[in-house]
Design a protein around this motif. Sequence first.
Motif, PDB file in Angstrom:
ATOM      1  N   GLN A 188       0.781  -1.244   0.000  1.00  0.00           N
ATOM      2  CA  GLN A 188       0.000   0.000   0.000  1.00  0.00           C
ATOM      3  C   GLN A 188       0.808   1.287   0.000  1.00  0.00           C
ATOM      4  O   GLN A 188       0.544   2.202  -0.786  1.00  0.00           O
ATOM      5  CB  GLN A 188      -0.948   0.004   1.196  1.00  0.00           C
ATOM      6  CG  GLN A 188      -1.777   1.278   1.249  1.00  0.00           C
ATOM      7  CD  GLN A 188      -2.389   1.489   2.611  1.00  0.00           C
ATOM      8  OE1 GLN A 188      -2.857   0.528   3.214  1.00  0.00           O
ATOM      9  NE2 GLN A 188      -2.384   2.717   3.089  1.00  0.00           N
ATOM     10  N   ILE A 356     -12.805 -10.071   3.513  1.00  0.00           N
ATOM     11  CA  ILE A 356     -12.029 -10.287   2.282  1.00  0.00           C
ATOM     12  C   ILE A 356     -11.323  -9.008   1.832  1.00  0.00           C
ATOM     13  O   ILE A 356     -10.334  -9.077   1.122  1.00  0.00           O
ATOM     14  CB  ILE A 356     -12.881 -10.870   1.128  1.00  0.00           C
ATOM     15  CG1 ILE A 356     -14.164 -10.069   0.888  1.00  0.00           C
ATOM     16  CG2 ILE A 356     -13.192 -12.330   1.383  1.00  0.00           C
ATOM     17  CD1 ILE A 356     -14.900 -10.490  -0.383  1.00  0.00           C
ATOM     18  N   ARG A 362      -6.965   7.735   2.901  1.00  0.00           N
ATOM     19  CA  ARG A 362      -5.688   7.888   3.593  1.00  0.00           C
ATOM     20  C   ARG A 362      -5.537   9.320   4.123  1.00  0.00           C
ATOM     21  O   ARG A 362      -6.090  10.262   3.528  1.00  0.00           O
ATOM     22  CB  ARG A 362      -4.517   7.596   2.650  1.00  0.00           C
ATOM     23  CG  ARG A 362      -4.731   6.462   1.653  1.00  0.00           C
ATOM     24  CD  ARG A 362      -5.081   5.133   2.292  1.00  0.00           C
ATOM     25  NE  ARG A 362      -4.982   4.034   1.319  1.00  0.00           N
ATOM     26  CZ  ARG A 362      -5.340   2.792   1.558  1.00  0.00           C
ATOM     27  NH1 ARG A 362      -5.879   2.463   2.714  1.00  0.00           N
ATOM     28  NH2 ARG A 362      -5.189   1.851   0.644  1.00  0.00           N
TER      29      ARG A 362
HETATM   30  O1  4AD Z   1      -6.971  -5.566   6.126  1.00  0.00           O
HETATM   31  P1  4AD Z   1      -5.561  -5.754   5.666  1.00  0.00           P
HETATM   32  O2  4AD Z   1      -4.517  -5.991   6.686  1.00  0.00           O
HETATM   33  O3  4AD Z   1      -5.256  -4.437   4.801  1.00  0.00           O
HETATM   34  C1  4AD Z   1      -4.055  -4.061   4.309  1.00  0.00           C
HETATM   35  O4  4AD Z   1      -3.051  -4.721   4.293  1.00  0.00           O
HETATM   36  C2  4AD Z   1      -4.127  -2.736   3.604  1.00  0.00           C
HETATM   37  N1  4AD Z   1      -2.791  -2.159   3.580  1.00  0.00           N
HETATM   38  C3  4AD Z   1      -4.685  -2.944   2.215  1.00  0.00           C
HETATM   39  C4  4AD Z   1      -4.812  -1.660   1.428  1.00  0.00           C
HETATM   40  O5  4AD Z   1      -5.594  -0.819   1.809  1.00  0.00           O
HETATM   41  N2  4AD Z   1      -4.081  -1.543   0.352  1.00  0.00           N
HETATM   42  O6  4AD Z   1      -5.507  -6.935   4.616  1.00  0.00           O
HETATM   43  C5  4AD Z   1      -6.293  -6.904   3.450  1.00  0.00           C
HETATM   44  C6  4AD Z   1      -6.881  -8.271   3.158  1.00  0.00           C
HETATM   45  C7  4AD Z   1      -7.800  -8.814   4.235  1.00  0.00           C
HETATM   46  O7  4AD Z   1      -9.096  -8.305   4.101  1.00  0.00           O
HETATM   47  C8  4AD Z   1      -7.752 -10.306   3.962  1.00  0.00           C
HETATM   48  O8  4AD Z   1      -8.613 -10.644   2.886  1.00  0.00           O
HETATM   49  C9  4AD Z   1      -6.334 -10.501   3.502  1.00  0.00           C
HETATM   50  O9  4AD Z   1      -5.843  -9.247   3.069  1.00  0.00           O
HETATM   51  N3  4AD Z   1      -5.465 -11.022   4.567  1.00  0.00           N
HETATM   52  C10 4AD Z   1      -5.076 -12.310   4.675  1.00  0.00           C
HETATM   53  N4  4AD Z   1      -5.362 -13.393   3.923  1.00  0.00           N
HETATM   54  C11 4AD Z   1      -4.802 -14.577   4.270  1.00  0.00           C
HETATM   55  N5  4AD Z   1      -3.961 -14.724   5.314  1.00  0.00           N
HETATM   56  C12 4AD Z   1      -3.643 -13.658   6.096  1.00  0.00           C
HETATM   57  N6  4AD Z   1      -2.783 -13.822   7.090  1.00  0.00           N
HETATM   58  C13 4AD Z   1      -4.221 -12.386   5.784  1.00  0.00           C
HETATM   59  N7  4AD Z   1      -4.121 -11.148   6.322  1.00  0.00           N
HETATM   60  C14 4AD Z   1      -4.886 -10.338   5.571  1.00  0.00           C
END
Ligand code: 4AD
Length: 432
Positions: A188, A356, A362
């Motif tokens: 990101q 998901i 931001r």
């Molecule tokens: O909600 P997360 O942590 O968001 C981010 O990483 C932001 N920086 C994204 C952004 O705005 N560009 O993770 C996003 C998604 C989650 O909703 C989930 O679907 C997946 O990544 N995710 C995982 N999938 C499998 N195993 C894990 N350990 C995961 N952690 C997050």
Amino acid sequence: MSRNLVMIREADRYVEQSVTIGCWLHNMRSSGKIRFLQLRDGSGYIQGVVVKNEVSEQVWEDTGKLTQESSLYVTGIIREDTRSKGGFELSVMGVEVIQLANDYPITPKEHGVDYLMDHRHLWIRTPRQRAILVVRAQIIRAVQQFFDERGFQLVDPPILTPSSCEGTTNLFHTKYFDEDAYLTQSGQLYMEAAAMALGRVYSFGPTFRAEKSKTRRHLIEFWMIEPEMAFVTHEQNLDIQEQFITHVVQSVLANCRKELETLERDLSKLEGIQAPFPRITYDEAVQFLKNNGHEFEWGEDFGAPHETAIAQSYDKPVFITHYPTEIKAFYMKPDPDRPEVVLCADMIAPEGYGEIIGGSQRIDDPDLMEERFRQHELSKEAYQWYLDLRTYGSVPHSGFGLGLERTVAWICGLDHVRETIPFPRLLNRLYP
Ligand code: 4AD
């Protein structure tokens, strides 16, 4: 010698013609002077019928010795056959054995999960695992098509990074010569830089989190799709997400019917996935949980059972918006009317598949960003480049991350993310 091989998925183009396929024997049964060979070539399955009186003695003898997963060139005439699953059958005339396989470790009997995971390199040959990987590939195709058709540029953020994006608790540490480095948790921050250069961008790549817990939804290595958009606000971000997910689901329905049937997926659960999706605030979600007998305090984060309880009220994905600032990432923009919550949303899939998507508008104000660095104890030096994005022509911008494996689990109707990726990396599993 090169051969002109036909792929099983193209059988409809060769009805009543003689063709040769390169394939493996999935299964065989005999009925007197007829043998039925279940053949697979990766592109599909077809039944080869060997009739003793219609083939040479050699072919009859060779097919009698075939073992599961033996590799073959099979020549025969494609017949239309409405009784068979694929709609076609192969009247076998010739068989050339490439290799008689040794005793195959994965037989039609039930195997335990650990055993299957140890044999993942072979397990992926089964119809069910193949179907999942085909759906996964179609989801990736649909993702790229959605963004490419809407003027987004594909940008690749780095995998080795000097700092964290999503907190420090699950960072994957490594050495970068003499410096400390981490495998990326999310592209990101770099995608924000790219959005300031290219307007609308998306990335698709592996991300890593050293998750110490064993759950059905967590992988150590997972793939994320991360769009980032200049001049896009929180509300517009949600509009794009619901159109995006609608496109992905409808594209799988249109292109992967057979695979979804193999997986015995209830298609009625997917057919209704059409934008708009319901939106509720964190406050409303908390109230809902309390009303339904859950012990939950404002300010806590939702666990899997909470997400499942909330999702049960809807037959589409639901957005939960405006989480408490305290429990969310440092870069999320506070709601100007209520700074104790942020302009963010998690998208929760229906049927208990959990979150998901995570996304937000931001912070674009440099002073507030510096304040967040202090609050989160992030070194200003390490994040100076990220601060620069707020001092050289800052604009409102938003983005989100879709977890590919959780999306595959939902669309395919799988209990566990371990089957959604060719070679899962889980707690205590780095083999094969
Ligand atoms: O909600 P997360 O942590 O968001 C981010 O990483 C932001 N920086 C994204 C952004 O705005 N560009 O993770 C996003 C998604 C989650 O909703 C989930 O679907 C997946 O990544 N995710 C995982 N999938 C499998 N195993 C894990 N350990 C995961 N952690 C997050």
